[in-house]
Scaffold this active site. Structure first.
Site, PDB file in Angstrom:
ATOM      1  N   CYS A 182       0.786  -1.294   0.138  1.00  0.00           N
ATOM      2  CA  CYS A 182      -0.024  -0.123  -0.092  1.00  0.00           C
ATOM      3  C   CYS A 182       0.915   1.008   0.187  1.00  0.00           C
ATOM      4  CB  CYS A 182      -1.092   0.079   1.059  1.00  0.00           C
ATOM      5  SG  CYS A 182      -2.035  -1.158   1.343  1.00  0.00           S
ATOM      6  N   ARG A 215       3.803  -0.741  -4.787  1.00  0.00           N
ATOM      7  CA  ARG A 215       3.468  -1.020  -3.414  1.00  0.00           C
ATOM      8  C   ARG A 215       2.192  -1.591  -3.310  1.00  0.00           C
ATOM      9  NH1 ARG A 215       7.087   1.511   0.405  1.00  0.00           N
ATOM     10  NH2 ARG A 215       5.959   0.596   1.940  1.00  0.00           N
ATOM     11  N   TRP A 265      -3.510  -2.384  -1.415  1.00  0.00           N
ATOM     12  CA  TRP A 265      -3.069  -3.890  -1.590  1.00  0.00           C
ATOM     13  C   TRP A 265      -4.003  -4.510  -0.543  1.00  0.00           C
ATOM     14  CZ3 TRP A 265      -0.996  -8.027   1.479  1.00  0.00           C
ATOM     15  CH2 TRP A 265      -0.938  -9.122   0.608  1.00  0.00           C
ATOM     16  N   ASN A 271      -1.864   2.142   5.784  1.00  0.00           N
ATOM     17  CA  ASN A 271      -1.170   0.960   5.473  1.00  0.00           C
ATOM     18  C   ASN A 271      -0.935  -0.074   6.766  1.00  0.00           C
ATOM     19  OD1 ASN A 271      -0.920   2.076   3.137  1.00  0.00           O
ATOM     20  ND2 ASN A 271       1.327   2.369   3.336  1.00  0.00           N
ATOM     21  N   GLY A 272      -1.090  -1.417   6.608  1.00  0.00           N
ATOM     22  CA  GLY A 272      -0.712  -2.325   7.736  1.00  0.00           C
ATOM     23  C   GLY A 272      -2.178  -2.964   8.096  1.00  0.00           C
ATOM     24  N   GLU A 296      15.917 -19.111  -7.151  1.00  0.00           N
ATOM     25  CA  GLU A 296      15.545 -17.727  -7.461  1.00  0.00           C
ATOM     26  C   GLU A 296      14.907 -17.759  -9.020  1.00  0.00           C
ATOM     27  OE1 GLU A 296      14.861 -15.092  -6.455  1.00  0.00           O
ATOM     28  OE2 GLU A 296      15.568 -13.610  -7.842  1.00  0.00           O
ATOM     29  N   LYS A 355      11.441 -16.230  -9.810  1.00  0.00           N
ATOM     30  CA  LYS A 355      11.132 -15.011 -10.841  1.00  0.00           C
ATOM     31  C   LYS A 355      10.190 -15.435 -11.792  1.00  0.00           C
ATOM     32  CE  LYS A 355      12.617 -12.699  -9.371  1.00  0.00           C
ATOM     33  NZ  LYS A 355      13.320 -12.207  -8.212  1.00  0.00           N
ATOM     34  N   GLU A 393       6.519 -15.797 -10.329  1.00  0.00           N
ATOM     35  CA  GLU A 393       5.736 -14.511  -9.875  1.00  0.00           C
ATOM     36  C   GLU A 393       5.505 -13.756 -11.169  1.00  0.00           C
ATOM     37  OE1 GLU A 393       8.066 -12.041  -7.200  1.00  0.00           O
ATOM     38  OE2 GLU A 393      10.042 -12.496  -8.160  1.00  0.00           O
ATOM     39  N   HIS A 428      14.365 -38.722  -5.761  1.00  0.00           N
ATOM     40  CA  HIS A 428      13.740 -38.926  -4.416  1.00  0.00           C
ATOM     41  C   HIS A 428      12.164 -38.605  -4.283  1.00  0.00           C
ATOM     42  CE1 HIS A 428      17.327 -40.302  -2.546  1.00  0.00           C
ATOM     43  NE2 HIS A 428      17.888 -39.074  -2.909  1.00  0.00           N
ATOM     44  N   LYS A 438       5.282  -4.821  -3.692  1.00  0.00           N
ATOM     45  CA  LYS A 438       6.597  -4.639  -3.407  1.00  0.00           C
ATOM     46  C   LYS A 438       6.670  -4.132  -1.846  1.00  0.00           C
ATOM     47  CE  LYS A 438      11.012  -3.904  -5.175  1.00  0.00           C
ATOM     48  NZ  LYS A 438      11.486  -5.028  -5.800  1.00  0.00           N
TER      49      LYS A 438
HETATM   50  C1  F6R Z   1      10.678 -11.538  -5.378  1.00  0.00           C
HETATM   51  C2  F6R Z   1      10.821 -10.581  -4.301  1.00  0.00           C
HETATM   52  C3  F6R Z   1      10.459 -10.773  -2.820  1.00  0.00           C
HETATM   53  C4  F6R Z   1      11.319 -10.034  -1.881  1.00  0.00           C
HETATM   54  C5  F6R Z   1      10.909  -9.919  -0.714  1.00  0.00           C
HETATM   55  C6  F6R Z   1      11.835  -9.473   0.464  1.00  0.00           C
HETATM   56  O1  F6R Z   1      11.324 -11.087  -6.500  1.00  0.00           O
HETATM   57  O2  F6R Z   1      11.021  -9.424  -4.553  1.00  0.00           O
HETATM   58  O3  F6R Z   1      10.517 -12.011  -2.623  1.00  0.00           O
HETATM   59  O4  F6R Z   1      12.474 -10.284  -2.302  1.00  0.00           O
HETATM   60  O5  F6R Z   1       9.678  -9.734  -0.364  1.00  0.00           O
HETATM   61  O6  F6R Z   1      11.993  -8.028   0.336  1.00  0.00           O
HETATM   62  P1  F6R Z   1      12.792  -7.129   0.816  1.00  0.00           P
HETATM   63  O7  F6R Z   1      14.185  -7.394   0.096  1.00  0.00           O
HETATM   64  O8  F6R Z   1      12.537  -5.703   0.444  1.00  0.00           O
HETATM   65  O9  F6R Z   1      13.065  -7.240   2.204  1.00  0.00           O
END
Ligand code: F6R
Length: 606
Positions: free
Chosen positions: A2, A27, A72, A98-99, A481, A485, A488, A504, A601
């Site tokens: 948010c 966000r 969000w 937010n929260g 990773e 990627k 997501e 396994h 984010k």
């Molecule tokens: C994946 C991604 C998330 C962040 C995670 C931690 O592409 O971006 O998995 O890595 O939410 O975020 P930070 O690094 O901001 O604590």
């Protein structure tokens, strides 16, 4: 998670709020709204993006005080009514939040028993009604907000305005970031500096429990028990240009392409060619302390956690200190033993991830020594830790992490070198790593040069419903990773396994519908990895291999060849093609690359 923007000053608030919300959209982006004060409160809010909101804000939406929000969803589906701002029944108070208010149900029941009729399903609306009641009984908006927050359990970053006090905004923070921006006879507040840098670089971060009153001519901050607090403004390095797409089609592609420079910035001024060491002054640790740690424990969430797994291997390999990584969200809930001889490392691009922050606070409470590897300067985690390494990767706007991931791996290489060279790591090995690090930016450039081919491969593989990612030891976190990627941003289901674990269980999934991306660097495990490729192909599975050379036998359908560096640094280079693969798969499938569904984010909720 948010976004909040607030403005008070001589200008019209609405364009400033809308511009700020656009910057914060990464966000949260399921609904958005603004309110301005001008002889009463005027509100516009919609389900959808900030661009949809802009369409319903008329040109005559005048008022030089206002707050805005991009959401969000946590409580209640994305909809016009659930979008913020939320107003009190008498339309005197407006709140953006937010929260999560954990006791919202209880507070709501009490208010409803008193005859309050709720317009939305959100937890935030209780704040608007409670503040309106308190505003009737208190002299200032700040007192009304403080009093209300005393009855609230949960996390919040809030901004509040009162139609009857058209010259001030009150903001408060507990677990969800709020930053003040200081302008010329105008004040701003936001949940992220991204919304402020176009107008000012002078910012003040609120601490948990703090409130601030903003007026056009300045601000005052207070603790929860009404004592005024002293704040020193910070100058932000990043400017508005850092938040543009820079001519790229998406932020994600821009951020992937920036990695030669971001990696260079992370190591800049930190490598010593003479003694083959890394200088990390920000750790705030002398050589004796540095030598004293017997374990390293790394915590972070999501991709940050995967970079921590790479970091743990680097530290074990170069410094020979037992190290491991764990999701911060698990660590904080299992009452971990906090050991004085362990160095704890918290990783966070945003510096605001709630689970990571809570884990750091728990560690500090129990006397743990915690350093941070953080991108956002002055963020909550950066302020909480005892020292650390800033990434200097510049703002990461796209929701999926790319450049912060590789810069974090690089920061771990520096930390491992630093810890290793005061222990057993030889000058020759130190030199090897320093030289390897120096070669990385050019080599990343070479991998980026293969973008067109990787885009073709992405088109070929993206239509499959599922993909398997495998790697061994250094390759395993890279595989995790890579799968992260892909899933997501393209929504293609992807699983990552250690290559040795395939037989396994997950081998049962392999067949023509489930291709495998195999991470096969030219290291001591090459033969073992090639055997795994044989096993996959024997079951009719297609293989896309990422490694340093074509295998001698026909063990892969496609191969992406990357340049060779020191084996300890392989994970950094191996990650780049997987970022490109995910990006081009998402593009091929027509996904909203920078704002994938359901995600946001900065995860500032638990
Ligand atoms: C994946 C991604 C998330 C962040 C995670 C931690 O592409 O971006 O998995 O890595 O939410 O975020 P930070 O690094 O901001 O604590």
């Amino acid at each position: 998670m948010c976004g909040i923007v607030a403005y008070v000053g001589p200008k019209d608030a609405a364009p400033i709020l809308l511009e700020g919300l656009q910057r914060l959209e990464y966000r949260g982006y399921d609904s958005a709204g603004v309110v301005v004060s001008n002889k009463g409160l005027k509100v516009r809010k919609v389900k959808g993006r900030v661009a949809d909101l802009a369409k319903v804000v008329p040109a005559r939406f005048k008022g030089s005080l206002g707050i805005g929000h991009t959401r969000w969803a946590t409580h209640g589906v994305p909809s016009d009514v659930n979008a913020h701002p939320h107003l009190s029944a008498d339309e005197r108070i407006a709140v953006v939040h937010n929260g999560i208010i954990e006791n919202a149900a209880e507070l709501r029941a009490k208010l409803e028993a008193d005859g309050v009729v709720f317009a939305s399903e959100t937890d935030t609306e209780v704040l608007a009604h409670l503040i309106a009641h308190a505003a009737d009984e208190n002299d200032t908006l700040e007192e009304a907000v403080r009093k209300t927050l005393k009855s609230v359990v949960g996390t919040y970053g809030i901004a509040v305005i009162d139609a009857e006090r058209p010259g001030e905004v009150v903001v408060a923070r507990n677990g969800s970031p709020i930053v003040l921006g200081i302008g010329e006879k105008e004040m701003f507040a936001a949940s992220d500096v991204a919304a402020l840098v176009r107008y000012t670089r002078q910012v003040v971060h609120l601490e948990d429990g703090e409130l601030a009153v903003l007026k056009a001519d300045g601000f005052h901050t207070f603790s929860s028990d009404a004592r005024e607090t002293a704040k020193e403004p910070l100058t932000v390095d990043w400017d508005a240009g850092h938040y543009d797409t820079g001519g790229y089609e998406h932020y994600l592609l821009k951020e992937i392409s920036e990695q030669p420079e971001t990696i260079t910035r992370t190591m800049s001024g930190r490598l010593d060619e003479r003694f083959h060491v890394a200088h990390l002054g920000g750790l705030n640790m002398d050589a004796r302390e540095t030598r004293g740690f017997r374990r390293v424990k790394i915590i972070g969430c999501g991709s940050a956690y995967y970079s921590g797994q790479i970091g743990a291997q680097l530290i074990e390999e170069l410094a020979r200190i037992p190290s491991d990584a764990e999701p911060a969200s698990e660590f904080r809930y299992r009452n971990p033993v906090v050991d004085p001889d362990t160095l704890y490392v918290a990783i966070s691009q945003s510096g605001e991830t709630y689970d990571t922050l809570a884990a750091v606070q728990e560690l500090k409470r129990k006397g743990g020594r915690v350093i941070g590897i953080v991108n956002a300067v002055g963020s909550a985690i950066a302020r909480e830790v005892d020292g650390g390494i800033y990434l200097h990767a510049g703002p990461e706007v796209s929701v999926a992490s790319t450049k912060a991931f590789t810069s974090t791996c690089l920061a771990f290489a520096l930390l491992a070198l630093h810890l290793g060279r005061v222990r057993d790591l030889s000058p020759a090995d130190g030199r090897r790593i320093v030289e390897g690090l120096r070669r990385l930016p050019g080599q990343i450039e070479q991998v980026l040069g293969q973008s067109d081919r990787i885009a073709e491969l992405a088109k070929k593989y993206a239509p499959h419903p599922s993909m398997m990612f495998v790697g061994r030891v250094r390759g395993y976190p890279v595989a995790r990773e890579g799968a992260q990627k892909l899933k997501e941003i393209s929504y293609v289901h992807a699983e990552a396994y250690p290559a040795s674990e395939l037989k396994h269980g997950p081998l049962a999934l392999i067949g023509p519908d489930m291709p495998t991306v195999a991470i096969v660097p030219d290291d001591e495990l090459l033969d073992k990895n090639l055997t795994t490729l044989g096993e996959i192909r024997a079951r009719g599975g297609q293989v896309l291999m990422v490694g340093h050379r074509e295998p001698d036998a026909k063990l892969a359908d496609d191969v992406i060849v990357i340049p060779k560096n020191e084996i300890e640094l392989d994970p950094i280079l191996l990650t780049i093609p997987l970022q490109l693969l995910a990006y081009y798969a998402a593009v091929a499938l027509g996904r909203d690359v920078d704002k994938p569904r359901n995600l946001a984010k900065s995860v500032t909720v638990e």
